[in-house]
Design a protein around this motif. Sequence first.
Motif, PDB file in Angstrom:
ATOM      1  N   TYR A  30       0.862  -1.130   0.109  1.00  0.00           N
ATOM      2  CA  TYR A  30      -0.079   0.022  -0.038  1.00  0.00           C
ATOM      3  C   TYR A  30       0.794   1.375   0.082  1.00  0.00           C
ATOM      4  CZ  TYR A  30      -3.792  -3.217   1.180  1.00  0.00           C
ATOM      5  OH  TYR A  30      -4.673  -4.198   1.207  1.00  0.00           O
ATOM      6  N   THR A  31       0.701   1.989  -1.106  1.00  0.00           N
ATOM      7  CA  THR A  31       1.782   3.075  -1.384  1.00  0.00           C
ATOM      8  C   THR A  31       1.195   4.327  -0.200  1.00  0.00           C
ATOM      9  OG1 THR A  31       0.399   4.078  -2.993  1.00  0.00           O
ATOM     10  CG2 THR A  31       2.156   2.945  -3.683  1.00  0.00           C
ATOM     11  N   TYR A  32       0.252   4.367   0.333  1.00  0.00           N
ATOM     12  CA  TYR A  32      -0.169   5.332   1.017  1.00  0.00           C
ATOM     13  C   TYR A  32       0.691   5.184   2.573  1.00  0.00           C
ATOM     14  CZ  TYR A  32      -3.520   2.283   3.969  1.00  0.00           C
ATOM     15  OH  TYR A  32      -3.916   1.252   4.721  1.00  0.00           O
ATOM     16  N   ARG A  33       1.041   3.714   2.768  1.00  0.00           N
ATOM     17  CA  ARG A  33       1.725   3.530   4.218  1.00  0.00           C
ATOM     18  C   ARG A  33       3.201   3.635   3.928  1.00  0.00           C
ATOM     19  NH1 ARG A  33      -0.920  -2.547   5.757  1.00  0.00           N
ATOM     20  NH2 ARG A  33      -2.955  -1.770   6.380  1.00  0.00           N
ATOM     21  N   THR A  34       3.762   3.954   2.828  1.00  0.00           N
ATOM     22  CA  THR A  34       5.156   4.393   2.798  1.00  0.00           C
ATOM     23  C   THR A  34       5.618   6.027   3.307  1.00  0.00           C
ATOM     24  OG1 THR A  34       5.011   5.249   0.650  1.00  0.00           O
ATOM     25  CG2 THR A  34       5.248   3.048   0.701  1.00  0.00           C
ATOM     26  N   TYR A  35       6.563   6.124   3.582  1.00  0.00           N
ATOM     27  CA  TYR A  35       7.153   7.325   3.995  1.00  0.00           C
ATOM     28  C   TYR A  35       7.497   8.455   2.584  1.00  0.00           C
ATOM     29  CZ  TYR A  35      10.173  11.401   4.954  1.00  0.00           C
ATOM     30  OH  TYR A  35      10.688  12.624   5.136  1.00  0.00           O
ATOM     31  N   CYS A  36       8.056   7.617   1.837  1.00  0.00           N
ATOM     32  CA  CYS A  36       8.206   8.440   0.512  1.00  0.00           C
ATOM     33  C   CYS A  36       8.681   7.350  -0.515  1.00  0.00           C
ATOM     34  CB  CYS A  36       9.706   9.379   0.878  1.00  0.00           C
ATOM     35  SG  CYS A  36      10.276  10.073  -0.394  1.00  0.00           S
ATOM     36  N   SER A  82       4.227  11.495  -9.847  1.00  0.00           N
ATOM     37  CA  SER A  82       2.808  11.432  -9.252  1.00  0.00           C
ATOM     38  C   SER A  82       2.504  10.019  -8.715  1.00  0.00           C
ATOM     39  CB  SER A  82       1.653  11.797 -10.196  1.00  0.00           C
ATOM     40  OG  SER A  82       1.611  10.620 -11.381  1.00  0.00           O
ATOM     41  N   LYS A  83       1.835   9.938  -7.743  1.00  0.00           N
ATOM     42  CA  LYS A  83       1.402   8.668  -6.972  1.00  0.00           C
ATOM     43  C   LYS A  83       0.061   8.730  -6.910  1.00  0.00           C
ATOM     44  CE  LYS A  83       2.303   8.636  -2.401  1.00  0.00           C
ATOM     45  NZ  LYS A  83       2.512   8.463  -0.972  1.00  0.00           N
ATOM     46  N   ASN A 110      -1.792   1.977  -6.253  1.00  0.00           N
ATOM     47  CA  ASN A 110      -0.511   1.510  -5.643  1.00  0.00           C
ATOM     48  C   ASN A 110       0.415   1.671  -6.709  1.00  0.00           C
ATOM     49  OD1 ASN A 110      -1.370   1.223  -2.852  1.00  0.00           O
ATOM     50  ND2 ASN A 110      -2.115  -1.004  -3.704  1.00  0.00           N
ATOM     51  N   THR A 111       0.493   2.791  -7.374  1.00  0.00           N
ATOM     52  CA  THR A 111       1.690   3.120  -8.487  1.00  0.00           C
ATOM     53  C   THR A 111       2.153   4.453  -8.197  1.00  0.00           C
ATOM     54  OG1 THR A 111      -0.512   4.001  -9.717  1.00  0.00           O
ATOM     55  CG2 THR A 111       0.247   1.665 -10.271  1.00  0.00           C
ATOM     56  N   LEU A 112       3.318   4.552  -8.830  1.00  0.00           N
ATOM     57  CA  LEU A 112       4.209   5.799  -8.986  1.00  0.00           C
ATOM     58  C   LEU A 112       4.533   6.144 -10.495  1.00  0.00           C
ATOM     59  CD1 LEU A 112       5.590   7.830  -7.025  1.00  0.00           C
ATOM     60  CD2 LEU A 112       7.619   6.210  -7.363  1.00  0.00           C
TER      61      LEU A 112
END
Length: 123
Positions: free
Chosen positions: A27-33, A70-71, A76-78
């Motif tokens: 889950y990309t929202y759980r990442t710091y960066c 952009s994220k 769950n993509t960058l």
Amino acid sequence: QVRLVESGGGSVQAGGSLRLSCAASTYTYRTYCMGWFRQAPGKEREGVAYVDNDGSIRYEDSVKGRFTISKDNAKNTLSLQMDTLKPEDTAMYYCAVAYSGGWPPSLTDFSYWGRGTQVTVSA
């Protein structure tokens, strides 16, 4: 374990555009960066653009005004939109994830990396 898979690289002429994508198994929202890096032959890996969990964005000076990061937390993509490409943008481009660190982040903050996608810009 986080898996990152980049796509979208290719060969273009100077002035052209490419859009890179990175699919994350987390889950990309759980990442710091999350960030994009690149490494040209014989050179060290360098940061290109970063986006943190608050939406703050930072670009390396040489790509400002030409690249857009952009994220999409729903997918769950960058992504990295690269316009007005120059021959000096030629490199392997990598997606990476950090779960902690400073701002701007350092290369060592990123603990998971993709295998990269090649971008080649001809004059």
